[in-house]
Design a protein around this motif. Structure first.
Motif, mmCIF file in Angstrom:
data_model
loop_
_atom_site.group_PDB
_atom_site.id
_atom_site.type_symbol
_atom_site.label_atom_id
_atom_site.label_comp_id
_atom_site.label_asym_id
_atom_site.label_seq_id
_atom_site.Cartn_x
_atom_site.Cartn_y
_atom_site.Cartn_z
ATOM 1 N N HIS A 18 42.856 90.392 -81.551
ATOM 2 C CA HIS A 18 41.556 90.776 -80.990
ATOM 3 C C HIS A 18 41.573 90.754 -79.465
ATOM 4 O O HIS A 18 41.023 91.638 -78.831
ATOM 5 N N TYR A 19 42.150 89.690 -78.905
ATOM 6 C CA TYR A 19 42.183 89.565 -77.440
ATOM 7 C C TYR A 19 43.587 89.185 -76.989
ATOM 8 O O TYR A 19 44.234 88.328 -77.602
ATOM 9 N N LYS B 47 38.253 84.739 -66.326
ATOM 10 C CA LYS B 47 39.436 84.905 -67.182
ATOM 11 C C LYS B 47 39.665 86.376 -67.526
ATOM 12 O O LYS B 47 38.772 87.051 -68.052
ATOM 13 N N GLN B 48 40.875 86.883 -67.247
ATOM 14 C CA GLN B 48 41.176 88.287 -67.526
ATOM 15 C C GLN B 48 41.697 88.444 -68.947
ATOM 16 O O GLN B 48 42.720 87.872 -69.326
ATOM 17 N N LEU B 49 40.971 89.228 -69.730
ATOM 18 C CA LEU B 49 41.343 89.490 -71.121
ATOM 19 C C LEU B 49 41.510 90.987 -71.323
ATOM 20 O O LEU B 49 40.992 91.800 -70.554
ATOM 21 N N GLY C 73 43.543 86.284 -82.715
ATOM 22 C CA GLY C 73 43.283 87.358 -83.671
ATOM 23 C C GLY C 73 43.002 86.809 -85.053
ATOM 24 O O GLY C 73 42.851 85.597 -85.250
ATOM 25 N N GLU C 74 42.973 87.757 -85.989
ATOM 26 C CA GLU C 74 42.551 87.420 -87.349
ATOM 27 C C GLU C 74 43.692 87.731 -88.313
ATOM 28 O O GLU C 74 44.371 88.760 -88.175
ATOM 29 N N VAL C 75 43.880 86.890 -89.291
ATOM 30 C CA VAL C 75 44.896 87.123 -90.321
ATOM 31 C C VAL C 75 44.407 88.265 -91.208
ATOM 32 O O VAL C 75 43.297 88.197 -91.775
ATOM 33 N N TYR D 167 39.277 80.636 -76.616
ATOM 34 C CA TYR D 167 40.548 79.976 -76.926
ATOM 35 C C TYR D 167 41.707 80.518 -76.088
ATOM 36 O O TYR D 167 42.814 79.996 -76.131
ATOM 37 N N LEU D 168 41.457 81.574 -75.357
ATOM 38 C CA LEU D 168 42.440 82.048 -74.363
ATOM 39 C C LEU D 168 42.075 81.589 -72.952
ATOM 40 O O LEU D 168 42.817 81.840 -72.011
#
Lengths: 331, 331
Positions: free
Chosen positions: B42-43, B325-327, B76-78, B122-123
């Motif tokens: 996702h990110y 924060k850069q995403l 991300g997602e599983v 979380y990042l």
């Protein structure tokens, strides 16, 4: 002896110190008040920190006042006493400065046992330089056996003690010094594993060869290119005891160009002033005194004769002309 | 979705990064082996350390290989699982790099609770940047209430957390950032006591005014003039957490010109890499997660849209164009 001599700071240097920054004076011998004692100074210690005190710039210590006796550590003998704690004939260390005579109430004096340690050593290996080496070794660098310790100004009063303490811990001791004679002394007489002559023009390659496993701890007395080169060879988690930057004692900028190594190798660097840790001096001086008495810690002295020789001797010290601890012998 | 996209390093930059150092590729979706799982990213996190990895120069980490997926942290997602420890629909953090899809055996993944903390955090505050701030604060600077803490790149992901942690300890928090907008944010939204705009051309006087009692601790992200100026205002026994020198990310020398302050003020400086201290992450992330969940730790994000935007976003980050924060948002 109805008069004695001292040297005062006559003017603040611009850049390099010149002899005319000092003035030799004769004064009548003082009269002691009740509780005081008089010391005949035998040896005066000359040290790089004196250059900093001669300037007015803000520092960790107040500047040396003009027209006052130049600051300095001394050892000497009590020649007159109206203090019940001190007897004539006892030897003491104190900060009487560039003077043949000192008067004190005894509060800042340290009595010296000259039966197993020579008097002059209390200004060197068993004095502030030795304490400085001991502090950097035990409180900052704390090297383990097998690690590599690098020390600049390795033949000097502090550096020579650092390397020998490192050897006693089972470390590889690598010195950096100026000239073949100093390097030979550091290896052959002091027992360092290697010494790099920074004047030989091959500093980086020579230091790399002398520290083939990289550098785990640096005791830094010099700064500038010497320090940058050592930083570039540090291993991860190296420690730096930042003791002095003699390369900049005349006031010029001494940048750390290799700052990236501090980050890349996760270096822990600490500046320190050993006089701020008086609580450790009894232990440190006892350790160093025992090592000198047992012959496990060697040192060399450069001795200038007579108070009038002090200015030139200090100038020489700042240019690296001395060889070992620089003293002035007054008697 | 039978294919996915990733970005690889196509060539090593000389000086500044250019978009053509990267290459976008399409690949067929991989097949999972037994024990593996697949994550839809996702990110993607963009961080200054990436610049260092793009060069071949020796560093604390191996360089990013050419033609391989660019390194980077992701959440991300599983979406598919042949691993009994992970179920479809769970959220995980991992180092899948600049890629829409990641495959793992689960060993280096961290499961994320997105019920009280947003996934992207979380990042940031609850990821590596937050951990970096936490480590510098608790393991190196350890400021006492009433002390002054200065942090450069103060509006960034690390810097913003540092200042807020300092405030929570009762310190005076002073930021340094580029531009009025960032400084206003740091003071008005994050609650720093002051923020100095280094672009305003009056850094020394402004920082002195913002830290009238001197500086007790520096969290350094920038290096160069910003760091030299802060060093010049340190109090005795100041601590420096040396986290980064973004001023030199393009490979130029970043000398510490004010090295004399390190000695004069008996500064303790330590470079660190937070990923080397995994034993502290559970505690640090728990602390930071709780602060975010309680609304006591604010953060801002700059979000670029789509994988193809990542190269320009990284270039912007290294030039300070991001704000927080850069995403890169991939979904």
């Amino acid at each position: 002896m109805a008069t004695y001599q001292r040297i005062v700071l006559a003017s603040r240097p611009r850049g390099e110190i010149k002899p005319e920054n000092f003035r030799l004076e004769s004064l009548p011998l003082p009269q002691l008040a009740e509780g005081e004692l008089m010391v005949r100074v035998h040896y005066l210690s000359l040290d790089p920190y004196m250059r900093g005190r001669m300037s007015e710039a803000k520092s960790y210590a107040a500047p040396q006042p003009l027209d006052a006796t130049m600051i300095g550590g001394t050892v000497g003998e009590v020649i007159e006493s109206r203090n019940t704690q001190f007897s004539v004939g006892e030897f003491v260390a104190g900060m009487f400065g560039w003077s043949e005579i000192g008067v004190s109430d005894g509060s800042l004096l340290r009595k010296l046992d000259v039966s197993s340690v020579p008097l002059s050593a209390y200004l060197g290996a068993v004095g502030m330089p030795g304490m400085t080496a001991w502090y950097g070794m035990n409180q900052i660098m704390q090297p383990k056996a097998g690690e590599t310790v690098v020390v600049s100004a390795a033949s000097g009063a502090v550096g020579s003690a650092v390397g020998q303490l490192a050897k006693l811990r089972g470390c590889r001791a690598v010195g950096i010094a100026g000239g073949k004679e100093k390097c030979d002394y550091v290896v052959n007489e002091l027992g360092f594993d290697a010494c790099v002559d920074y004047k030989a023009g091959n500093l980086k390659a020579d230091l790399k060869a002398a520290a083939p496993d990289g550098i785990d701890a640096i005791f830094e007395n010099v700064g500038g290119e010497v320090f940058d080169t050592a930083l570039g060879l540090t291993n991860a988690f190296a420690r730096v005891a930042l003791c002095g930057m003699i390369a900049g004692y005349n006031g010029e900028d001494v940048p750390i160009r290799n700052s990236r190594a501090l980050l890349k190798n996760r270096v822990n660097l600490r500046g320190f002033i050993v006089t701020e840790h008086p609580e450790l001096w009894p232990q440190g001086l006892a350790d160093m005194g025992a090592l000198v008495a047992q012959g496990k810690l060697k040192y060399r002295e450069s001795v200038a004769q007579g108070l009038a020789a002090a200015p030139e001797a200090l100038i020489g010290l700042l240019k690296g002309r001395n060889f070992g601890k620089q003293l002035v012998k007054l008697i």
